[in-house]
Write a protein that holds these residues in place. Sequence first.
Motif, PDB file in Angstrom:
ATOM      1  N   UNK A  78     -13.223 -23.955 -31.622  1.00 30.63           N
ATOM      2  CA  UNK A  78     -12.997 -22.522 -31.613  1.00 30.63           C
ATOM      3  C   UNK A  78     -11.617 -22.336 -32.236  1.00 30.63           C
ATOM      4  N   UNK A  79     -11.591 -22.414 -33.558  1.00 37.52           N
ATOM      5  CA  UNK A  79     -10.342 -22.586 -34.300  1.00 37.52           C
ATOM      6  C   UNK A  79      -9.289 -21.536 -33.994  1.00 37.52           C
ATOM      7  N   UNK A  80      -9.600 -20.267 -34.232  1.00 38.47           N
ATOM      8  CA  UNK A  80      -8.575 -19.230 -34.091  1.00 38.47           C
ATOM      9  C   UNK A  80      -8.146 -19.062 -32.640  1.00 38.47           C
ATOM     10  N   UNK A  81      -9.112 -19.083 -31.718  1.00 41.72           N
ATOM     11  CA  UNK A  81      -8.782 -18.944 -30.307  1.00 41.72           C
ATOM     12  C   UNK A  81      -7.917 -20.082 -29.813  1.00 41.72           C
ATOM     13  N   UNK A  82      -8.258 -21.300 -30.221  1.00 39.22           N
ATOM     14  CA  UNK A  82      -7.476 -22.466 -29.812  1.00 39.22           C
ATOM     15  C   UNK A  82      -6.082 -22.440 -30.423  1.00 39.22           C
ATOM     16  N   UNK A  83      -5.973 -21.944 -31.631  1.00 43.72           N
ATOM     17  CA  UNK A  83      -4.657 -21.855 -32.281  1.00 43.72           C
ATOM     18  C   UNK A  83      -3.746 -20.901 -31.523  1.00 43.72           C
ATOM     19  N   UNK A  84      -4.274 -19.733 -31.160  1.00 52.42           N
ATOM     20  CA  UNK A  84      -3.472 -18.737 -30.448  1.00 52.42           C
ATOM     21  C   UNK A  84      -3.027 -19.272 -29.091  1.00 52.42           C
ATOM     22  N   UNK A  85      -3.952 -19.857 -28.337  1.00 53.85           N
ATOM     23  CA  UNK A  85      -3.605 -20.389 -27.021  1.00 53.85           C
ATOM     24  C   UNK A  85      -2.711 -21.617 -27.163  1.00 53.85           C
ATOM     25  N   UNK A  86      -2.969 -22.423 -28.193  1.00 49.43           N
ATOM     26  CA  UNK A  86      -2.140 -23.600 -28.435  1.00 49.43           C
ATOM     27  C   UNK A  86      -0.703 -23.229 -28.732  1.00 49.43           C
ATOM     28  N   UNK A  87      -0.504 -22.129 -29.410  1.00 57.17           N
ATOM     29  CA  UNK A  87       0.852 -21.660 -29.721  1.00 57.17           C
ATOM     30  C   UNK A  87       1.592 -21.282 -28.432  1.00 57.17           C
ATOM     31  N   UNK A  88       0.879 -20.656 -27.513  1.00 56.69           N
ATOM     32  CA  UNK A  88       1.460 -20.338 -26.214  1.00 56.69           C
ATOM     33  C   UNK A  88       1.828 -21.611 -25.472  1.00 56.69           C
ATOM     34  N   UNK A  89       0.918 -22.591 -25.471  1.00 62.83           N
ATOM     35  CA  UNK A  89       1.184 -23.857 -24.782  1.00 62.83           C
ATOM     36  C   UNK A  89       2.406 -24.565 -25.365  1.00 62.83           C
ATOM     37  N   UNK A  90       2.491 -24.597 -26.685  1.00 67.55           N
ATOM     38  CA  UNK A  90       3.627 -25.264 -27.346  1.00 67.55           C
ATOM     39  C   UNK A  90       4.950 -24.604 -26.971  1.00 67.55           C
ATOM     40  N   UNK A  91       4.964 -23.296 -26.999  1.00 67.81           N
ATOM     41  CA  UNK A  91       6.188 -22.559 -26.674  1.00 67.81           C
ATOM     42  C   UNK A  91       6.570 -22.756 -25.214  1.00 67.81           C
ATOM     43  N   UNK A  92       5.593 -22.699 -24.317  1.00 69.27           N
ATOM     44  CA  UNK A  92       5.868 -22.913 -22.897  1.00 69.27           C
ATOM     45  C   UNK A  92       6.345 -24.339 -22.631  1.00 69.27           C
ATOM     46  N   UNK A  93       5.762 -25.299 -23.339  1.00 69.82           N
ATOM     47  CA  UNK A  93       6.185 -26.692 -23.187  1.00 69.82           C
ATOM     48  C   UNK A  93       7.661 -26.853 -23.539  1.00 69.82           C
ATOM     49  N   UNK A  94       8.082 -26.189 -24.613  1.00 70.64           N
ATOM     50  CA  UNK A  94       9.500 -26.229 -25.001  1.00 70.64           C
ATOM     51  C   UNK A  94      10.368 -25.563 -23.945  1.00 70.64           C
ATOM     52  N   UNK A  95       9.890 -24.462 -23.386  1.00 67.66           N
ATOM     53  CA  UNK A  95      10.642 -23.769 -22.333  1.00 67.66           C
ATOM     54  C   UNK A  95      10.850 -24.679 -21.127  1.00 67.66           C
ATOM     55  N   UNK A  96       9.805 -25.415 -20.756  1.00 71.14           N
ATOM     56  CA  UNK A  96       9.899 -26.310 -19.602  1.00 71.14           C
ATOM     57  C   UNK A  96      10.821 -27.493 -19.902  1.00 71.14           C
ATOM     58  N   UNK A  97      10.693 -28.064 -21.091  1.00 74.48           N
ATOM     59  CA  UNK A  97      11.519 -29.207 -21.466  1.00 74.48           C
ATOM     60  C   UNK A  97      12.999 -28.844 -21.513  1.00 74.48           C
ATOM     61  N   UNK A  98      13.289 -27.638 -21.977  1.00 80.71           N
ATOM     62  CA  UNK A  98      14.685 -27.205 -22.092  1.00 80.71           C
ATOM     63  C   UNK A  98      15.175 -26.469 -20.843  1.00 80.71           C
ATOM     64  N   UNK A  99      14.308 -26.480 -19.794  1.00 81.77           N
ATOM     65  CA  UNK A  99      14.665 -25.834 -18.525  1.00 81.77           C
ATOM     66  C   UNK A  99      15.034 -24.352 -18.707  1.00 81.77           C
ATOM     67  N   UNK A 100      14.240 -23.678 -19.547  1.00 79.76           N
ATOM     68  CA  UNK A 100      14.465 -22.245 -19.771  1.00 79.76           C
ATOM     69  C   UNK A 100      13.634 -21.392 -18.818  1.00 79.76           C
ATOM     70  N   UNK A 101      12.636 -22.018 -18.156  1.00 80.48           N
ATOM     71  CA  UNK A 101      11.848 -21.327 -17.137  1.00 80.48           C
ATOM     72  C   UNK A 101      11.730 -22.239 -15.917  1.00 80.48           C
ATOM     73  N   UNK A 102      11.273 -21.686 -14.811  1.00 82.57           N
ATOM     74  CA  UNK A 102      11.158 -22.451 -13.571  1.00 82.57           C
ATOM     75  C   UNK A 102      10.165 -23.599 -13.734  1.00 82.57           C
ATOM     76  N   UNK A 103      10.451 -24.760 -13.153  1.00 84.08           N
ATOM     77  CA  UNK A 103       9.538 -25.907 -13.259  1.00 84.08           C
ATOM     78  C   UNK A 103       8.158 -25.566 -12.693  1.00 84.08           C
ATOM     79  N   UNK A 104       7.117 -25.907 -13.419  1.00 80.62           N
ATOM     80  CA  UNK A 104       5.742 -25.634 -12.978  1.00 80.62           C
ATOM     81  C   UNK A 104       4.787 -26.385 -13.899  1.00 80.62           C
TER      82      UNK A 104
END
Length: 204
Positions: A126-152
Amino acid sequence: MAIKERKEREKQEMRNLVIESATQLFLKQGYDKTSIRSIADDIEYSPATIYLYFKDKDEIFYVIHENAFDILDKHLRQHDGIADPFERLRAIGRTYIKFGLENPDYYDLMFIMRAPMEQIKNEEKWKAGECAFGYLLTTLSECLEQKRIRPADLHVTAIMVWSFVHGLVSLYVRERMCILMLPDDTTREVLYSSFDLFMANLKM
């Protein structure tokens, strides 16, 4: 123009005509009440003609669905240049809300309208849907790694963020925000402010 090029152009024009008609009929009378015959009647062609371009109604809906998600993904990725992942996440969320507010018909087809998902599930990707959600996951992963949001948990956080913005847009698209009894532009500002508050609570 070569004969082959002309035929390809005519084929694409016919596909676009079917997609435009189907989109309006899905929105007007719902997925279940829309048929290949009703689409054919709308564009004044025979059902057999439509079957030359699409195998069934599910495939037509899938194409519309995929096109809409592709548009959304392109809007979200305009924020690639934001280095701070938290600020990028904020921009993504606000852009998602803006997309829904400005494209309520598309949003209804993408997320609210009841329609079978078999065609989407049967696709290799599901190319476009997975791309959009994947972009959210990538950005959130960076937030967690850089401790920009609460650990979860990454996926739990992604669903939480998505559910929040989806809820805001869905209430607006289905005209439930009328309960606020505010002018439309003020209501929209309430949505954005609600998201900003949500983000503030997510931040470390």
